[in-house]
Design a protein around this motif. Sequence first.
Motif, mmCIF file in Angstrom:
data_model
loop_
_atom_site.group_PDB
_atom_site.id
_atom_site.type_symbol
_atom_site.label_atom_id
_atom_site.label_comp_id
_atom_site.label_asym_id
_atom_site.label_seq_id
_atom_site.Cartn_x
_atom_site.Cartn_y
_atom_site.Cartn_z
ATOM 1 N N ILE B 48 0.864 -1.180 0.000
ATOM 2 C CA ILE B 48 0.000 0.000 0.000
ATOM 3 C C ILE B 48 0.895 1.222 0.000
ATOM 4 O O ILE B 48 2.038 1.159 0.485
ATOM 5 C CB ILE B 48 -0.935 -0.023 1.242
ATOM 6 C CG1 ILE B 48 -1.957 1.111 1.212
ATOM 7 C CG2 ILE B 48 -0.143 -0.025 2.538
ATOM 8 C CD1 ILE B 48 -3.020 1.007 2.319
ATOM 9 N N LYS B 57 -4.746 6.411 4.003
ATOM 10 C CA LYS B 57 -4.997 5.569 2.829
ATOM 11 C C LYS B 57 -5.374 4.193 3.347
ATOM 12 O O LYS B 57 -4.670 3.610 4.170
ATOM 13 C CB LYS B 57 -3.739 5.480 1.960
ATOM 14 C CG LYS B 57 -3.875 4.569 0.744
ATOM 15 C CD LYS B 57 -4.705 5.160 -0.338
ATOM 16 C CE LYS B 57 -4.755 4.306 -1.589
ATOM 17 N NZ LYS B 57 -3.460 4.267 -2.304
ATOM 18 N N ASP B 59 -6.788 0.177 2.438
ATOM 19 C CA ASP B 59 -6.965 -0.877 1.445
ATOM 20 C C ASP B 59 -7.245 -2.165 2.202
ATOM 21 O O ASP B 59 -6.331 -2.822 2.698
ATOM 22 C CB ASP B 59 -5.703 -1.021 0.582
ATOM 23 C CG ASP B 59 -5.877 -2.031 -0.541
ATOM 24 O OD1 ASP B 59 -4.932 -2.196 -1.336
ATOM 25 O OD2 ASP B 59 -6.942 -2.676 -0.631
#
Lengths: 113, 113
Positions: B48, B57, B59
């Motif tokens: 990532i 962020k 994921d």
Amino acid sequence: EAAVTQSPRNKVTVTGGNVTLSCRQTNSHNYMYWYRQDTGHGLRLIHYSYGAGNLQIGDVPDGYKATRTTQEDFFLLLELASPSQTSLYFCASSDEGGDTEVFFGKGTRLTVV
Amino acid sequence: QQQVRQSSQSLTVWEGETAILNCSYENSAFDYFPWYQQFPGEGPALLIAIRSVSDKKEDGRFTIFFNKREKNLSLHIKDSQPGDSATYFCAASRGGNTGKLIFGLGTTLQVQP
């Protein structure tokens, strides 16, 4: 998926010997890299290239030469191997520079005795 | 000196816990921060990444929290699984075609079942 193939996977040589590590990438990436990985030092950049015939010096270049003969092929040369160069070597490639995904090969374990 | 520092060489958590891996950096010009995951016998692979314009962020089970003012970031692995046991490298680059990604020394995560 990007493919980076290194050969040989394992190599033993003597001090003062001549070694060439080979790397081929099949994804038309512009950038190719050689790293060494050592316990306590992480991954350190030796040399890199952004195209055939180009060579850029990395952070730990002493004792190493490299040559990018084609878009696909990048070689690392140790002309007078020393025990301090015993390490795990990774070749890698990326489409653009440092802010794009870097794809690594499986590594070459080099032992200099 | 180490431009990218990872605060722990190793970390052990129990299955189902959140593992937190910390990283800090020196150079204010860095603006791209990937985390790479490496299993034994393999090369690192991108897990990532975050750019400095963002502070988070996500994921799946993996989240990066980024603090530009403090020049640090962390990788959170939620609901850790034994298959997450690996070495995690924090890295940084200045972005653009500078061609250089700087790696930390790595944190080896062990997830106990």
